[in-house]
Structure formats: structure tokens, C-alpha cells
Write an enzyme that holds these catalytic residues in place. Structure first.
Site, PDB file in Angstrom:
ATOM      1  CG  HIS A 165     -11.556  21.651  43.826  1.00  0.00           C
ATOM      2  ND1 HIS A 165     -12.674  22.488  43.913  1.00  0.00           N
ATOM      3  CD2 HIS A 165     -12.294  20.432  43.785  1.00  0.00           C
ATOM      4  CE1 HIS A 165     -13.933  21.863  44.032  1.00  0.00           C
ATOM      5  NE2 HIS A 165     -13.323  20.629  43.878  1.00  0.00           N
ATOM      6  CG  HIS A 208     -18.959  21.987  39.051  1.00  0.00           C
ATOM      7  ND1 HIS A 208     -19.268  22.809  40.240  1.00  0.00           N
ATOM      8  CD2 HIS A 208     -18.777  20.665  39.425  1.00  0.00           C
ATOM      9  CE1 HIS A 208     -19.247  22.173  41.070  1.00  0.00           C
ATOM     10  NE2 HIS A 208     -18.882  21.121  40.740  1.00  0.00           N
TER      11      HIS A 208
END
Length: 610
Positions: A124, A170
Site C-alpha cells: 500500500h 501522496h
């Protein structure tokens, strides 16, 4: 140098006094002595005796006299009789056994079924070096993950400030970006260093149409013939891992508008959960998920977006595994289309809700289900992976960061996100990650583990892990007198740690926690006695576990050092799939919290199943 019976260690107490401890050489534990007496005559074990031991204790039914003779010859030094073992030689042979604890130790499962029939080692936010808000983005954690056997790499792709290139980061956080081309080149160079089976790249796409076309050109240029692309727009059935060995697969959800992605990310990062790293090794793994949930992805794009005129056709042709929830709720998300297969992503909490009302196993028999950590896991902590596996999820996405979060942070980040650091020291490390690593030690560590048959068949009557089932199997770790930690052959804490690492005033006081990670009724942990002031502890204890679903059971072993005034110290761990454990007496290597094998530390364990 192996410590002799006269080896000593000195500890300073109160600056004035010194305590000296003799470090005895490791002796065969009582359980080994009993077995040696049973399979020897007058302190001498011949090849005939050893062959019988291999068949009856080590479960090596085809072991021959010739093999026993070869073992004796190979393990006998000049000081031992070459026609047989004495007790010490037998003990050292067991400690140095070449038979791995998992058998067979190579790929042995059927690899010709569709991808949806396998649990797949999944990362992830694979590019992050630390926490989810302020760590650096880099290709280093991607390389490290691939070298550990991870088969699914996740990349979040965004335009740069001038919108003429693509970065990985991110979104809407202070994570420093890395170029997409850097990540893709590292994937190409390291994709098959640990396994020949396919690597899936899942893209979280926040790009304009022009940049999608640029990504398509970049992917084709870097991967070339390594890239697997389908002949048709949508696959009707997934290929098998065997048929696409050493290939790279692209999976992404239908592209969305860039600004929509921005708003989603801003919403995601607006809250924080205290104590979210309680699943580090000091806390136990929960069997159920929290009722709270904040998703860290917006996967609500409609598959039809792929067919719109705004999608770059060359980008669309890259996508071998289509992703997306579609419009509507769980009924639509989990609908099985007989004409095409796809990937669905659910947060850990969304999966829990789906499991209560919809039975995701039906969907996962032909399609791929990916489960990802909820958005408030800013510290890169993880959840219990068994919750995903027991419902058939193939891609249980985990944070596997191994770089300390403070190494490359800018000063302004430290000031802005100081509140994060108190809870992010351990990051993804902990028991949840150990379970993940343990599951994928199976099947030769290739990153693909065949799902149990009960998750692959059945109509509306599907496996429900909440239903109490009859006991199918009993697992014994016979005689923790047969779990013995030795310093022979340089294998032990004596070599891997400074003598004051665990206790400044005396040798360590080790104890073992041993148990099962599995469905609710099977999950249990037990504790051994504490052995004081010893680098070579022998516990001489037996543990028995009843299993209802051995196909999903993982044996968990941890060693800790007791500390009367502070938190007990971590001293090693391992996790092993029960259905692949070799029966008999095996040396079991231990691992660090990150999952790196210690050079010397091992346990001696006997495994039996009834």
C-alpha cells in the site's frame, strides 16, 4: 567463537559493584536426550537407528539407510565416530538440519489457475518511506518490497506543478515527490529478483488526458515486452500466474477529473486517530475491525469512463485489470459480470460491512478484491490481514515502509506535523505485518498463495468465518523442551546482541509467546515460563492448539525478554503457515520486527499434527 563452559560476562551494578556470570555451553535439552536414548543403543546411534528416527519422528517416510549414512558422514567431525552419532553430534545435526521448517520450500502449488484464485503479496502506497503525511517518496521502499517478494506495487500519480510531467506522491500532503519514471525503472530492474511470477502495478490516477498519454508512452518504453496487455478492452477471465511469468500488469480505476481527485484527498486527510499503532508488537492483533472508517481512496469512478472520449486511447490499452466500484452501493460494487472480470477496492471497514450483508466470497471467486488501510492510519500502521483473507480478498494491501520517517524530513515538516510523530515511530512494523510476511513465506515465497478450496467454490452457501465450526485438526508444538535455543554454530542472541542489550545488570530473562493467527475461534496466544539469567534458555513446555480452519492458520512465535521496571524487550519473532510446516524437529530462524532474519538466533521446535 563458540562460548566454552568457562566463558563469562561481567555487568556493572551501581557504579561500584560488578556481577560476573558464567555462560555455559549449550547442552542437549531433556527432550532431545529422551529421543536419542529411544533411537540409540549404549549412547551410539547407527544409520539404522537414524533412518528409523527420520521416518517416525521427522515424517520423512521415504528416508533410506543410504541417506542416513550420508547424513552421519556429512555431520561427523574427526572427534566423532563416523559410523554413527553420539548425543552431542545428534543434537548438533538437529540444530543445523538442512531440512527447512516449511516443506516443500520451493513453489509447489498449482500456478495455472486464474489470478483471482490466489492471495497476492500486496503493498500500500509502496513509494512512501515513512508516515502517510510527511515522509519522503522514493523508489527505495519499492525496491525493498520487491526484494521481499511483494507482487503488487501501488503508485499515486499526479501532475507536477507545471503539469508537463508525472510525479508519484501522496496527494494533498507534505510528502516529497519522486518522478514516476524513476519508480518504473526500479520496478523493471527489481521486479523478479525474488520471484518470477507477475508484478501488478496499481495506479491511483489523478492525471489529465495529455499526461495519461505520456504515462502510456513511458510505460511502453520502460517495460517493452515485459508488459502484459490484453487483446480486448476487458478480460473475460484473468490469466494464470504461470502463463504470465516475468510480466508486468497495469491495474487502475477509470480515470477521473484531476480536481475531483484533489478534493477527495483533502477530505481524507482531515482527521487523525490517536493510538493507531497499538498493533505494534507490544499490543495484540484485534479479531474485528473498528466501527470507525475514513477511506483513503476514492474508487467510485464508473467503468464507463474508460470509454469516454476524454481518455487517452493508448493509456486505456495499458490497463489489463480494470478497477472501479461503479455507481450505487454494495449491491452494485459486488455484482458479478459473466462477460468481464475486474478489481474492486474496499477499505478495511467497508469490507467488514460488506461481509455482514453481502458475502464478498462470491465476487472473489472470479474477480479480484483489494482491501486497503483506512485513511486515518497516518502512521502507516496496519490492520489484521486475516480479515481480508477469510473473506476471499486477494490483495490485502499493507504498509511495508522500512525507512525511519525522520531521516529526510525538512524542518518545516517537523513543525507542521509534530503531532503525528508520537504515534508513527513503529509505522507498519508489528504483529499484523508479521502475519502478512508469514502467509507469503508459503509456496516457496513466490508472492502467490493458492486460496483454500472453500473460498473458490459454492453458490450462495459460502464460507462464513463467524460460524462456529467443528475442530478439523490439532497442532502440537511438542515439548518446548524441544523448542530449544542454542549458541552452537554461532546461532543465538549471544552473537547478535551486545551483552547489555536486554539488561544492563545481568543476562536476559527470555520467555516465549506462541499461538495461532486465524479465524476467530482459532486465534489464541499462550505464554511459556521465564528462564532467568540465560543466553541459552530451555523452556521444556508443550502447547496444544485446536484448529477449525487450518487452511488459514498461521503459527506465531515470539520471544521477549522480561523487564521488571519497563516494557518487555523484543527478542525475535516468526510466523509460519500451518499447512506447510514440516513435521518433526526443526531449527526455526527468528526475525526482527521489520522481518529481517537474524544471523544467529533460532529456536529448536518439534511439530506434530493429529
Amino acid at each position: 567463537m563458540i562460548p566454552t563452559p568457562m566463558s563469562k560476562q561481567t555487568y556493572t551494578v551501581c557504579f561500584c559493584f560488578r556481577r560476573r556470570f558464567r555462560i555455559p555451553a549449550a547442552d542437549p535439552p531433556a527432550g532431545i536426550k529422551l529421543l536419542f536414548d529411544k533411537y540409540s543403543v549404549n549412547g551410539h546411534m547407527t544409520a539404522d537407528h537414524l533412518q528409523r528416527f527420520l521416518v517416525e519422528v521427522q515424517n520423512e517416510e521415504k528416508a533410506s539407510i543410504e541417506e542416513a549414512e550420508a547424513i552421519i558422514t556429512h555431520n561427523s567431525s574427526l572427534i566423532f565416530h563416523r559410523k554413527g552419532f553420539n548425543l552431542d553430534a545428534f543434537f548438533r545435526y538437529l540444530l543445523g538440519s538442512s531440512v527447512p521448517v516449511l516443506s516443500p520450500h520451493s513453489v509447489h502449488q498449482d500456478m495455472t489457475a486464474p489470478l483471482s484464485h490466489y492471495f497476492i503479496f500486496t503493498g500500500h502506497n509502496s513509494y512512501l518511506t515513512g508516515n502517510q503525511l510527511s515522509s519522503d517518496c522514493s523508489d527505495v521502499p519499492i525496491i525493498q518490497a520487491l526484494e521481499r517478494g511483494v507482487r503488487v506495487i501501488e503508485l499515486d500519480i499526479w501532475p507536477n506543478s507545471t503539469e508537463d510531467d508525472v510525479l508519484v506522491l501522496h496527494g494533498m500532503t507534505l510528502t516529497t515527490p519522486v518522478e514516476l519514471s524513476t519508480c518504473l525503472k526500479s520496478i523493471k530492474n527489481h521486479a523478479f529478483s525474488a520471484s518470477d511470477y507477475p508484478v501488478v502495478i496499481t495506479l491511483e490516477d489523478h492525471l489529465t488526458t495529455d499526461l495519461q498519454a505520456k504515462v502510456a508512452e513511458m510505460v511502453h518504453h520502460i517495460f517493452g515486452d515485459m508488459l502484459f496487455t490484453p487483446d480486448k478492452d476487458c478480460l473475460k477471465k484473468f490469466p494464470s500466474p504461470e502463463s504470465i511469468k516475468k510480466r508486468v500488469i497495469i491495474s487502475t480505476k477509470p480515470p477521473k477529473e484531476y480536481l475531483k481527485g484533489e478534493k477527495t484527498q483533502a477530505k481524507e486527510n482531515g482527521s487523525h486517530e490517536k493510538g493507531s499503532s497499538t498493533e505494534a508488537w507490544g499490543g495484540e492483533i484485534p479479531n474485528a475491525l473498528d466501527d470507525k472508517d475514513e477511506s483513503d481512496e476514492d474508487d467510485s469512478g464508473d467503468d464507463e469512463d474508460l470509454h469516454s472520449n476524454d481518455v487517452a486511447p493508448e493509456y486505456k490499452s495499458l490497463i489489463a485489470i480494470h478497477a472501479g466500484k461503479g455507481k450505487g452501493g454494495l449491491d452494485d460494487w459486488l455484482k458479478v459480470d459473466p462477460d468481464k472480470v475486474r478489481r474492486l477496492s474496499l477499505s478495511e471497514h467497508e469490507l467488514e460491512k460488506a461481509a455482514k450483508t453481502h458475502g464478498p466470497q462470491l465476487f472473489t471467486q472470479t474477480n479480484i478484491l483489494r482491501v486497503y488501510p483506512k485513511g486515518i492510519r497516518f502512521d502507516s500502521s496496519n490492520y489484521n490481514p486475516l480479515i481480508g483473507w477469510m473473506h476471499g480478498a486477494q490483495m490485502v494491501a499493507f504498509n511495508m515502509q522500512v525507512t525511519h520517517p525522520l531521516l529526510s524530513l525538512k524542518i518545516y515538516k517537523i513543525l507542521s506535523f509534530l503531532f503525528v510523530y508520537a504515534s508513527c515511530v513503529r509505522q507498519g512494523y508489528g504483529r499484523s505485518l508479521w502475519l502478512m510476511q508469514g502467509m507469503f513465506r508459503g509456496n516457496g515465497g513466490c508472492g502467490y498463495v493458492k486460496k483454500p478450496d472453500f473460498l473458490l467454490t459454492g453458490g450462495h452457501e459460502v464460507f462464513d468465518p463467524r460460524v462456529k465450526l467443528p475442530v478439523k485438526m490439532k497442532l502440537k508444538a511438542r515439548d518446548l523442551s524441544l523448542i530449544y535455543i542454542t549458541v552452537y554454530m554461532g546461532e543465538g542472541w549471544y552473537y547478535d546482541f551486545k551483552h547489555t542489550h536486554f539488561d544492563a545488570y545481568s543476562p536476559p530473562d527470555f520467555y516465549v509467546r506462541i499461538g495461532i493467527g486465524g479465524v476467530g475461534d482459532d486465534s489464541v496466544m499462550k505464554k511459556s515460563k521465564r528462564v532467568e539469567d540465560s543466553w541459552n534458555p530451555a523452556w521444556n513446555e508443550e502447547f496444544e492448539f485446536s484448529l477449525t480452519v487450518p487452511e488459514l492458520a498461521l503459527l506465531r512465535i515470539e520471544v521477549h525478554e522480561y523487564d521488571i521496571s519497563e516494557k518487555d524487550d523484543f527478542a525475535g519473532q516468526t510466523c509460519l503457515p500451518v499447512r506447510e510446516m514440516s513435521k518433526g524437529i526443526r531449527p526455526v530462524p527468528l526475525y526482527t520486527q521489520q522481518g529481517d532474519k537474524y544471523q544467529s538466533v533460532k529456536l529448536l521446535v518439534r511439530f506434530q499434527t493429529l
